[in-house]
Design a protein around this motif. Structure first.
Motif, mmCIF file in Angstrom:
data_model
loop_
_atom_site.group_PDB
_atom_site.id
_atom_site.type_symbol
_atom_site.label_atom_id
_atom_site.label_comp_id
_atom_site.label_asym_id
_atom_site.label_seq_id
_atom_site.Cartn_x
_atom_site.Cartn_y
_atom_site.Cartn_z
ATOM 1 N N SER A 75 0.852 -1.193 0.000
ATOM 2 C CA SER A 75 0.000 0.000 0.000
ATOM 3 C C SER A 75 0.884 1.238 0.000
ATOM 4 O O SER A 75 2.095 1.161 0.267
ATOM 5 C CB SER A 75 -0.872 0.027 1.257
ATOM 6 N N GLY A 76 0.250 2.367 -0.270
ATOM 7 C CA GLY A 76 0.944 3.642 -0.186
ATOM 8 C C GLY A 76 1.422 3.897 1.229
ATOM 9 O O GLY A 76 2.539 4.407 1.449
ATOM 10 N N SER A 77 0.598 3.532 2.197
ATOM 11 C CA SER A 77 0.979 3.762 3.603
ATOM 12 C C SER A 77 2.256 3.004 3.936
ATOM 13 O O SER A 77 3.192 3.541 4.539
ATOM 14 C CB SER A 77 -0.115 3.255 4.551
ATOM 15 N N GLU A 111 3.309 15.248 -1.114
ATOM 16 C CA GLU A 111 2.595 14.836 -2.327
ATOM 17 C C GLU A 111 3.069 15.838 -3.373
ATOM 18 O O GLU A 111 2.957 17.048 -3.145
ATOM 19 C CB GLU A 111 1.094 14.995 -2.146
ATOM 20 N N TYR A 168 -1.376 14.177 3.116
ATOM 21 C CA TYR A 168 -1.781 12.832 3.535
ATOM 22 C C TYR A 168 -0.833 11.802 2.937
ATOM 23 O O TYR A 168 -0.574 11.815 1.736
ATOM 24 C CB TYR A 168 -3.221 12.518 3.115
ATOM 25 N N HIS A 169 -0.341 10.903 3.812
ATOM 26 C CA HIS A 169 0.600 9.889 3.335
ATOM 27 C C HIS A 169 0.238 8.486 3.788
ATOM 28 O O HIS A 169 1.003 7.559 3.536
ATOM 29 C CB HIS A 169 2.023 10.245 3.757
ATOM 30 N N GLY A 170 -0.879 8.323 4.481
ATOM 31 C CA GLY A 170 -1.264 6.955 4.806
ATOM 32 C C GLY A 170 -1.795 6.798 6.221
ATOM 33 O O GLY A 170 -1.851 7.759 7.001
ATOM 34 N N ASP A 221 5.970 11.755 -2.855
ATOM 35 C CA ASP A 221 4.817 10.864 -2.780
ATOM 36 C C ASP A 221 4.017 11.071 -4.061
ATOM 37 O O ASP A 221 3.313 12.056 -4.225
ATOM 38 C CB ASP A 221 3.986 11.191 -1.534
ATOM 39 N N ASN A 269 5.252 4.617 2.351
ATOM 40 C CA ASN A 269 5.695 5.835 3.039
ATOM 41 C C ASN A 269 6.342 5.530 4.383
ATOM 42 O O ASN A 269 7.297 6.187 4.807
ATOM 43 C CB ASN A 269 4.512 6.799 3.218
ATOM 44 N N VAL A 287 1.764 8.970 -5.202
ATOM 45 C CA VAL A 287 0.612 8.059 -5.194
ATOM 46 C C VAL A 287 -0.543 8.637 -6.023
ATOM 47 O O VAL A 287 -1.196 7.928 -6.782
ATOM 48 C CB VAL A 287 0.173 7.783 -3.734
ATOM 49 N N GLN A 288 -0.784 9.942 -5.896
ATOM 50 C CA GLN A 288 -1.904 10.556 -6.620
ATOM 51 C C GLN A 288 -1.533 10.983 -8.036
ATOM 52 O O GLN A 288 -2.387 11.027 -8.907
ATOM 53 C CB GLN A 288 -2.381 11.800 -5.856
ATOM 54 N N LYS A 342 -1.820 3.198 -4.905
ATOM 55 C CA LYS A 342 -3.157 3.190 -5.542
ATOM 56 C C LYS A 342 -3.184 2.752 -7.018
ATOM 57 O O LYS A 342 -3.431 1.576 -7.287
ATOM 58 C CB LYS A 342 -3.789 4.570 -5.393
HETATM 59 C C1 LIG Z 1 -0.757 10.853 -1.503
HETATM 60 C C2 LIG Z 1 -1.058 9.588 -0.793
HETATM 61 N N1 LIG Z 1 -0.109 8.899 -0.214
HETATM 62 C C3 LIG Z 1 -0.334 7.750 0.429
HETATM 63 C C4 LIG Z 1 -1.594 7.232 0.532
HETATM 64 C C5 LIG Z 1 -1.847 5.973 1.296
HETATM 65 O O1 LIG Z 1 -2.082 4.913 0.440
HETATM 66 P P1 LIG Z 1 -2.872 3.599 0.930
HETATM 67 O O2 LIG Z 1 -4.261 4.001 1.230
HETATM 68 O O3 LIG Z 1 -2.716 2.672 -0.232
HETATM 69 O O4 LIG Z 1 -2.158 3.094 2.129
HETATM 70 C C6 LIG Z 1 -2.645 7.916 -0.050
HETATM 71 C C7 LIG Z 1 -4.021 7.416 0.037
HETATM 72 O O5 LIG Z 1 -4.991 8.076 -0.183
HETATM 73 C C8 LIG Z 1 -2.369 9.128 -0.729
HETATM 74 O O6 LIG Z 1 -3.358 9.823 -1.327
#
Ligand SMILES: Cc1ncc(COP(=O)(O)O)c(C=O)c1O
Length: 1010
Positions: A686-688, A789, A714-716, A822, A691, A824-825, A852
């Motif tokens: 996962s992103g969490s 982000e 937001y990072h998780g 980050d 991170n 992820v987005q 994601k």
């Molecule tokens: C920028 C960003 N980093 C990390 C995450 C965390 O990812 P995950 O929900 O897959 O753990 C998210 C989730 O919304 C996110 O938007």
């Protein structure tokens, strides 16, 4: 005296009168009135009154009748939203007083009701219209025993006397318009007798959209706050009252039948209607509109220069000329919405069928009690793969999984299905418009050539061949009669058209006779061989062209008109009736089984059963345009992902402790998209997790603990990730800011400290990092790194000014820290111009985090870093994430990235995004509440603002919910939740973004008119 002075003089005269006789000190303002003088009087305590000065010569009985009626309603139904008459200081409801010229006028006062008139309100929601029906019925009920000599009056607005217009039709010069009104008059003539038999009572008689008040604004549900003006009261059947209100409710309503049904159901709930009354609503409604147009045409002849007369006719003509509603079907609809027999005798037919269940000849030549059922439902079936296109070969194979050596199997009645993909099933211009999905028949699947037996004697009503793809092919409709001579009909579709040589309308087929046979796909509309067996209690309005499937929101009508035909198959109703999963049960179970901070979007949550590219379908097959979900990056239910997952699961799904080429293939694909210095991949779930790992790597490499990060990030959801996510830790009830975390202002150049007019804003925002680094060093934590982000998403879809990140990274590196992007987005092509956000910033991160979209829904997170940092992390202790880098995950991740390339989805994001941005900017020019439109590719944000520029959270919430009402899913973000967040799957097209822009404009107009 000029106009202004005479108006002031008038107001001061009546203000003095008000003070003298009612002891009310108030400011007066003029209200519109056709004949009389009406004033709004506001006193110091802000209580409002309506001062009514009747035209000179107004007869006393007319006002007296209204005064008494208002008093009567107040006594009978004190809770009704009805104005009351304010007595004068000497206790009189009505006084005769001199006007400014000394002429005597009748004067009376009502209290003012809150709200605005219904005509000015948008949207006119179904709930509001239902409320209107209830209030109107409440008035009629309260007035039932009201009597007054004035009620029996010979005037043009008494609908029972509306035939006066037949003498005046020649005033309509346009022959087609005259023909419409003539037709209405003929319809009226037919019901005159029935109408004359209805009991009469006092009715309001003019519940037009200017006489109905609505309270509440767009932030909450609106309700009817008043029904005013009893000046047109008369004694008439109460159904006239409802028909008059209905005539205004349907005008310019986007869904007139639904609006009408809502009004009638509200009325019926309060003051139940008879079937005879329900049948009169539609012809009376049309007659009222005819009276309106004739009346205003006659008036325009008297006042040819008054443009208002023609303008007021326009909506009536738009409706009369432009709305093709069938009277018979509308009658059925209105009966159905009241729970009355859908046509005369429907209840008797149903009772007879119930009684005869078991005695009918077997349609398929055998007992079907043990025939297996096969579901083609949205929830249980994946037919068709693409819910917008059913190719020939798929239609011919539908349900093949239920086939068992030619054994008959049955398809459900009342089952929502996605197999009806032809445009004819769509009810609006867009792919996400309502569509007809719910099956109104039972299917019996059997080999082509299987003969069908007539269940009971019938006369051929239609015997046709419909050649279209996915149509019926050969189709027969039979008319039947019960012993009580009530009629009903059965339809047999998808037949071999050989019967055309034998059967024609009017022929009789006897019970038990084999009368036709199942067609094969070459002749039955293209389907796997089966019969579509449907029952209808009337053909009025559908004739031989029955809908075989209906809109899920219209089932109250179609369940009644085309009920379950199980009895005719000698089967129990429940065997063949499908029950979609009940959303409210799932909701209740969810509440019982999960924590309450597992939140749901929308107060009326959406339950999703299927997805395809950027569209979603709920359990009833209602389509939604998904403009929110970025996880299904290459689209929902992508066939290549399905294939890869199935293929890999057939082979091996293991972990990184064993060799598999899929791991390196995925790593190479990722590295091919990144700058050369990023060489080492870590696969997690996962992103969490990625991170969390990034924090560990930064600390291992720097030997320090402190982290600098922008506010609202937001990072998780893990402990470490939450600590660096101000979006979570700073919320009320959040864990608060850790000592080792320093926040810097988000580089938001729309609302932040440095705005777009400042060419040096990127550097100025970057400079804010200096103090944060110093603070960490002073606290003894040192600097491990900076994480952001790349384009802050939860912070409000922000694109930092160019060069910001590069400048920050320089500072961080100079202070010994690691720079973590980050992505992820923003990663994987969403931005159109760039594969990753940091490219836009000319910044080179030390660690890139992906999540994601990389798994398109499969749980997958990736961290990529430099060899040097990876080596610092390797302290001899194994790094292992059980599922991270599983064979399956690696294949999915690589496949997603390959699809982005193969289907040119980054280019699509660029092209569609740019076009969409233009549309959104046009909307911004027209609507002050759009403060900012920003973004890149398909990462977009619309910041909604109040007139003073502040964050308009309530508008944002309204827009998000209204878009959902129109089947478009969007999100909202930003510290004040006032930024509409748009980040669809990358498959979205310009047709879809046009839908978003079109609907958004509609919704924004509602806000303008709030
Ligand atoms: C920028 C960003 N980093 C990390 C995450 C965390 O990812 P995950 O929900 O897959 O753990 C998210 C989730 O919304 C996110 O938007």
């Amino acid at each position: 005296m000029n106009k202004h002075e005479s108006d002031a003089h008038l107001r001061s005269h009546w203000a003095a009168t008000l003070k003298e006789h009612w002891d009310i000190d108030a400011q007066l303002s003029r209200l519109d009135g056709e004949y009389d003088l009406n004033f709004l009087a506001a006193d110091a305590s802000r209580a409002g009154y309506i001062l009514k000065v009747m035209r000179s010569g107004c007869e006393r009985w007319l006002v007296d009748m209204q005064v008494q009626a208002f008093d009567h309603i107040k006594a009978r139904a004190p809770d009704l939203p009805c104005p009351h008459v304010v007595r004068s200081s000497c206790g009189q409801p009505l006084l005769s007083l001199p006007d400014e010229n000394g002429d005597q006028r009748l004067v009376w006062i009502l209290n003012q009701l809150p709200g605005r008139c219904y005509a000015k309100i948008e949207p006119k929601s179904i709930a509001l219209i239902q409320d209107f029906g209830q209030v109107l019925a409440g008035f009629a009920k309260a007035l039932k025993d009201f009597d007054h000599e004035g009620l029996v009056r010979d005037f043009k607005w008494d609908l029972t006397r509306a035939a006066w217009i037949t003498e005046e039709l020649c005033c309509l010069k346009d022959p087609s318009r005259r023909a419409i009104v003539e037709d209405i008059c003929n319809g009226f003539e037919e019901l005159k007798q029935d109408l004359a038999e209805q009991p009469r009572q006092a009715i309001h008689n003019d519940a037009n959209d200017y006489n109905v008040m609505v309270a509440g604004d767009f932030t909450g549900p609106r309700h009817i706050s008043g029904l005013i003006d009893l000046g047109d009261m008369c004694a008439a059947p109460r159904i006239c009252d409802l028909a008059i209100a209905a005539a205004y409710v349907v005008l310019d309503h986007p869904e007139p039948e639904t609006a009408l049904a809502a009004l009638v159901s509200g009325y019926h709930a309060t003051y139940p209607l008879t079937a005879a009354e329900a049948d009169m609503i539609w012809p009376l409604l049309r007659m009222r509109l005819a009276v309106s147009v004739i009346n205003s045409t006659l008036m325009s002849a008297e006042a040819p220069d008054d443009p208002y007369v023609t303008i007021s006719q326009a909506p009536c003509w738009r409706f009369l000329e432009g709305t093709a509603l069938h009277g018979g079907l509308l009658k059925a609809r209105l009966r159905a919405v009241c729970g009355l027999p859908v046509v005369e005798g429907a209840d008797r037919v149903l009772a007879w069928l119930e009684n005869e269940r078991g005695n009918f000849a077997p349609l398929m030549g055998q007992d079907l009690a043990d025939a297996p059922m096969g579901s083609l439902s949205v929830e249980q079936s994946t037919w068709p793969q693409n819910p917008f296109h059913m190719p020939l070969d798929e239609a011919a194979r539908v349900g093949e999984e239920f086939e068992d050596q030619g054994r008959i199997w049955l398809g459900y009645y009342h089952e929502p299905r996605l197999i009806y993909t032809d445009l004819a099933f769509r009810k609006g211009p867009w792919k996400a418009s309502n569509r007809r999905t719910v099956h109104l028949a039972v299917d019996a699947f059997a080999p082509s050539g299987t003969p069908l037996t007539v269940p009971l004697r019938g006369e051929v009503f239609a015997a046709e061949y419909r050649s279209g793809h996915l149509d019926y092919g050969g189709v027969i409709i039979l008319r039947h009669e019960t012993p009580q001579r009530d009629q009903f009909y059965t339809l047999y579709g998808h037949l071999d058209p050989e019967f055309l040589n034998r059967l024609k309308p009017g022929d009789v087929v006897e019970k038990g006779v084999a009368f036709c046979q199942l067609g094969d796909p070459s002749m039955n509309g293209g389907w796997a061989p089966h019969v579509h067996f449907q029952l209808a209690l009337s053909t009025d309005g559908i004739e031989a062209d029955w809908p075989g499937v209906a809109d899920p929101d219209e089932m109250y009508l179609w369940r009644a008109l085309c009920p379950n035909p199980a009895a005719l198959l000698n089967l129990a109703d429940d065997k063949v009736r499908y029950f979609p999963t009940d959303k409210m049960t799932v909701l209740a179970e969810r509440k019982a089984r999960f924590g309450s901070n597992l939140s749901l979007t929308y107060s009326d949550p959406v339950m999703l059963a299927r997805g395809w590219k950027h569209h979603l379908f709920d359990e009833w097959g209602r389509p939604y345009l998904d403009a929110y979900n970025n996880v299904p990056h290459v689209g929902h239910a992508h066939p290549r992902i399905q294939t890869v997952v199935a293929d890999q699961l057939k082979r091996i799904n293991s972990n990184t402790r064993y060799l598999h080429p899929a791991q390196t293939a995925f790593a190479e694909k990722i590295l091919s998209k990144l700058p050369d210095h990023l060489e080492v991949c870590f696969f997690v779930n996962s992103g969490s997790e990625a991170n969390e790992l990034a924090l560990r790597l930064a600390r291992a490499h720097s030997g320090a603990k402190g982290i600098v990060t922008p506010d609202h990030g937001y990072h998780g959801n893990t402990t470490g990730a939450i600590d660096i996510s101000a979006y979570k830790f700073n919320k009320p009830g959040g864990v608060g800011q850790a000592d080792w975390v320093e926040l810097v202002e988000v580089a938001d150049d729309y609302r932040g400290s440095y705005r777009r007019n400042d060419p040096d804003r990127a550097r100025k925002f970057a400079n804010l990092v200096d103090a944060a680094v110093i603070a960490l060093q002073q606290k003894g934590h040192g600097l491990a790194g900076f994480i952001a982000e790349t384009f802050p998403s939860v912070g409000g879809q922000i694109i930092p000014p160019k060069g910001y990140l590069a400048a920050v990274y320089d500072k961080i590196r100079n202070a010994g820290g690691i720079c973590i992007a980050d992505e992820v987005q923003t990663g994987l092509g969403r931005l159109g111009q760039h594969y990753f956000g940091f490219e836009h910033q000319d910044a080179l991160p030390d660690i890139v985090v992906l999540g994601k979209p990389i798994g398109n829904g499969h749980p997958l997170g990736v961290l990529v870093t430099t060899r040097e940092i990876a080596e610092s992390f390797d302290n001899g202790i194994e790094f292992f994430s059980t599922f991270g880098g599983s064979t399956l995950s690696c294949r999915v991740g690589k496949e997603v990235m390959d699809i982005v390339d193969d289907e040119a989805l980054q280019e699509n994001a660029l092209v569609v995004g740019e076009e969409f941005m233009k549309q959104l900017k046009e909307l911004q020019n027209a609507h002050d509440c759009i403060g900012d439109v920003r973004g890149m590719g398909l990462f977009l944000g619309l910041e909604l603002v109040n007139p003073d520029g502040s964050e308009a959270s309530d508008i944002c919430s309204y827009v998000k919910n209204r878009m959902r009402d129109h089947r478009i899913l969007l999100g909202s973000e930003g510290p004040c939740d006032n930024v509409l967040k748009i980040r669809p799957p990358l498959t979205i097209t310009t047709e879809d973004t046009r839908m978003i822009a079109t609907v958004l404009e509609k919704v924004l107009l509602e806000i303008q008119n709030r």
